[in-house]
Design a protein around this motif. Structure first.
Motif, short mmCIF file in Angstrom:
data_model
loop_
_atom_site.label_atom_id
_atom_site.label_comp_id
_atom_site.label_asym_id
_atom_site.label_seq_id
_atom_site.Cartn_x
_atom_site.Cartn_y
_atom_site.Cartn_z
N THR A 148 9.19 27.18 -13.32
CA THR A 148 8.46 27.14 -11.99
C THR A 148 8.43 28.58 -11.46
OG1 THR A 148 10.59 27.07 -10.68
CG2 THR A 148 9.92 25.00 -11.26
N ARG A 149 7.89 28.49 -10.37
CA ARG A 149 7.85 30.08 -9.74
C ARG A 149 9.06 30.74 -9.19
NH1 ARG A 149 1.82 29.65 -6.75
NH2 ARG A 149 0.69 29.40 -8.46
N ASN A 150 10.03 29.67 -9.25
CA ASN A 150 11.52 30.34 -8.74
C ASN A 150 12.61 30.27 -9.88
OD1 ASN A 150 10.78 30.12 -5.82
ND2 ASN A 150 10.35 28.04 -6.22
N PRO A 151 12.44 31.40 -10.74
CA PRO A 151 13.56 31.24 -11.63
C PRO A 151 15.01 31.50 -11.58
CG PRO A 151 12.50 33.68 -11.36
CD PRO A 151 11.75 32.60 -10.30
N LEU A 152 15.57 30.84 -12.35
CA LEU A 152 17.27 30.62 -12.38
C LEU A 152 17.94 31.66 -13.37
CD1 LEU A 152 17.30 26.94 -11.66
CD2 LEU A 152 18.36 28.62 -9.99
N TRP A 153 18.77 32.24 -12.79
CA TRP A 153 19.39 33.21 -13.70
C TRP A 153 21.07 32.68 -14.12
CZ3 TRP A 153 15.90 35.54 -10.71
CH2 TRP A 153 14.99 36.20 -11.38
N ARG A 154 21.62 33.07 -15.11
CA ARG A 154 23.11 32.42 -15.53
C ARG A 154 23.94 33.64 -14.65
NH1 ARG A 154 24.41 28.82 -18.62
NH2 ARG A 154 22.64 28.76 -20.01
N TRP A 155 24.65 32.95 -13.91
CA TRP A 155 25.58 33.87 -12.77
C TRP A 155 26.61 34.75 -13.69
CZ3 TRP A 155 25.58 36.85 -9.10
CH2 TRP A 155 26.72 37.42 -8.46
N PHE B 118 18.18 44.07 -17.22
CA PHE B 118 18.66 42.82 -16.50
C PHE B 118 18.53 41.54 -17.24
CE2 PHE B 118 19.10 39.90 -13.00
CZ PHE B 118 20.15 40.59 -12.02
N PRO B 119 19.58 40.73 -17.24
CA PRO B 119 19.63 39.64 -17.87
C PRO B 119 18.31 38.86 -17.70
CG PRO B 119 21.70 39.77 -16.60
CD PRO B 119 20.80 40.85 -16.44
N ALA B 120 17.73 38.02 -18.95
CA ALA B 120 16.52 37.24 -18.60
C ALA B 120 17.03 35.87 -17.97
CB ALA B 120 16.00 37.03 -19.92
N PRO B 121 16.01 35.66 -17.07
CA PRO B 121 16.33 34.12 -16.42
C PRO B 121 16.24 33.01 -17.50
CG PRO B 121 14.09 35.06 -15.73
CD PRO B 121 14.89 36.12 -16.75
N VAL B 122 17.10 32.17 -17.38
CA VAL B 122 17.45 30.82 -18.42
C VAL B 122 16.32 29.73 -18.17
CG1 VAL B 122 19.81 30.95 -18.62
CG2 VAL B 122 19.00 29.55 -16.52
N SER B 123 15.50 29.95 -17.09
CA SER B 123 14.62 28.85 -16.65
C SER B 123 13.68 29.73 -15.85
CB SER B 123 15.06 27.74 -16.03
OG SER B 123 14.01 27.16 -15.67
N HIS B 124 12.16 29.52 -16.24
CA HIS B 124 11.27 30.09 -15.26
C HIS B 124 10.11 29.29 -15.41
CE1 HIS B 124 10.21 33.24 -18.38
NE2 HIS B 124 11.21 32.75 -18.84
#
Lengths: 79, 177
Positions: free
Chosen positions: B115-122, B107-113
């Motif tokens: 914080t405890r709420n990581p964000l992925w590139r859609w 699965f793609p790695a999150p771009v930002s983690h």
């Protein structure tokens, strides 16, 4: 945390979250009719404007949280 | 109608007066930020399609004197909860796929983690799901935004060029071909 609270619950929660992540939340001193204030990150992320009455408060709150979560500057407290 | 998410990059810093003008021009569905000589407007716009949403947002921003839109970016960063929403899966199912406990893994790695709420590139997540579900990746969004960015860049080039008439003809020819 800013001493003054945003009147909208979702936005106030997003501002509290930002503050816990080390952001500075400042209420506007009245230069703008629609700005409630600004959020600044501890690093060099863009400064985010907080509206008093956005069209959909929940969307605005989500955008504020997203700004915090995509900020790559290290936090002392990640709660 | 559906909500469309995208970010416009606008030339010039965000002053109190400009923020008020933008709000009153109908940009109260955007969240504004600023750094240096640029302003960013992250829109959640209710419109029939992405194209209509972006074009109406550009029109609203540019009805404010001196506000020039330079670029449009797709709403790229999504939380796990939004991945669940967009793919019609449960949050638990998404978590299992992310961790590779289910599905092909990678699965793609999150771009930002940070914080405890990581964000992925859609776009990366969408491409991964397309492969997983055995369907072609959604190319419409990138086609629309690519064409609009091409037009914004062409306009900016024409405004700053010294040979406007010749350049305008050349651009027209390219678009008509």
């Amino acid at each position: 945390m800013a001493s003054e609270r945003h009147p909208n619950k979702s936005i106030q929660a997003a501002l509290a979250y930002a503050a816990r992540q080390g952001w500075t939340v400042t209420k506007s001193t009245g230069g703008s009719a629609h700005a409630w204030g600004v959020m600044r990150c501890p690093g060099d992320c863009p400064q985010v404007s907080v509206f008093s009455t956005p069209r959909v408060p929940e969307n605005h709150a989500r955008a504020l949280r997203r700004a915090v979560d995509r900020c790559l500057h290290p936090k002392e407290d990640d709660g | 109608m559906a909500e469309h998410h995208f970010t416009l990059t606008i030339r010039g810093p965000l002053t109190d007066a400009r923020l008020d003008a933008l709000f009153e021009a109908g940009c109260d569905d955007a969240t504004f930020s600023t750094k240096g000589e640029l302003t960013f407007a992250e829109f959640d716009r209710d419109e029939t399609g992405l194209l209509e949403a972006v074009v109406s947002a550009i029109g609203a921003v540019e009805s404010v004197i001196g506000a020039e839109v330079l670029h449009v970016d797709p709403d790229e960063l999504v939380w796990a909860s939004e991945i669940a929403e967009r793919t019609g899966r449960s949050r638990q199912s998404v978590d299992l796929l992310v961790r590779g406990h289910r599905g092909p893994g990678d699965f793609p790695a999150p771009v930002s983690h940070a914080t405890r709420n990581p964000l992925w590139r859609w776009s990366e997540v969408e491409a991964w799901f397309a492969a997983y579900e055995g369907r072609p990746a959604d190319a419409e969004r990138s086609a629309v935004l690519g064409a609009l960015n091409g037009a914004l860049e062409a306009r900016h080039g024409l405004r700053s060029s010294k040979q406007t008439a010749t350049l305008r003809r050349a651009v027209r020819q390219l678009l008509a071909s």
